[in-house]
Design an enzyme around this catalytic site. Structure first.
Site, mmCIF file in Angstrom:
data_model
loop_
_atom_site.group_PDB
_atom_site.id
_atom_site.type_symbol
_atom_site.label_atom_id
_atom_site.label_comp_id
_atom_site.label_asym_id
_atom_site.label_seq_id
_atom_site.Cartn_x
_atom_site.Cartn_y
_atom_site.Cartn_z
ATOM 1 N N HIS A 53 1.015 -1.359 -0.215
ATOM 2 C CA HIS A 53 0.011 0.435 -0.120
ATOM 3 C C HIS A 53 0.887 1.195 -0.127
ATOM 4 C CE1 HIS A 53 -3.874 -1.726 1.808
ATOM 5 N NE2 HIS A 53 -3.773 -2.183 0.638
ATOM 6 N N GLU A 55 0.849 3.757 2.007
ATOM 7 C CA GLU A 55 1.642 4.635 3.138
ATOM 8 C C GLU A 55 2.185 3.711 3.172
ATOM 9 O OE1 GLU A 55 -3.124 5.406 2.490
ATOM 10 O OE2 GLU A 55 -1.739 3.472 2.169
#
Length: 156
Positions: A53, A55
């Site tokens: 992901h 992040e």
């Protein structure tokens, strides 16, 4: 707010690049003292690794560029609300502020029924991070709309 827009525009560009690679249009950066410490873009589909992901990738990159693993004086900017998985990692590294563009229904670490970023139930995590939402929301929502149209068109 101008600073927030500046950094969110960088995230949007990363999200567009992620989308060109067949991934959801999520871009994220970690900022410390108004300097980008880490960048990440969604790569779960193209890499076949669900942990990639935006992040998480921004956190990994920030840790590579840091002298230690303390991100407590950092801010995360991301086009989409961090999911529950990413929220756990953000809490672990004690990222001080989370700034995002648009919500992620059902699995968001702030707005879902599992608000990992807001909980005070885990003593070692300390206080929840500061949360600023809806920065360049329209632009971030548009990324999702374009991605969904592409999925529908090509039945991906």
């Amino acid at each position: 707010m101008d600073n927030h827009n500046f950094f969110m525009e960088k995230c949007i560009a990363l999200g567009e690049k992620a989308m060109l690679n067949g991934n959801p249009p999520v871009g994220a950066i970690i900022v410390k003292d108004n300097k980008v410490l880490g960048i990440g873009m969604e790569a779960g589909k193209s890499s076949k690794d669900i942990t990639k992901h935006a992040e998480m990738e921004a956190i990994k990159n920030a840790l590579e560029n840091s002298l230690n693993n303390n991100l407590s004086d950092c801010t995360l900017y991301t086009t989409h609300e961090p999911c529950i998985m990413c929220s756990y990692v953000l809490r672990h590294y004690k990222v001080n502020t989370i700034i995002y563009g648009t919500e992620v229904p059902h699995i968001g670490g702030i707005t879902s029924h599992l608000p990992v970023l807001k909980t005070t139930e885990v003593p070692k995590w300390g206080n929840p991070p500061n949360i600023i939402q809806n920065v360049l929301k329209k632009e971030c929502d548009n990324l999702s709309i374009i991605y969904k149209k592409a999925l529908d068109k090509y039945e991906i």
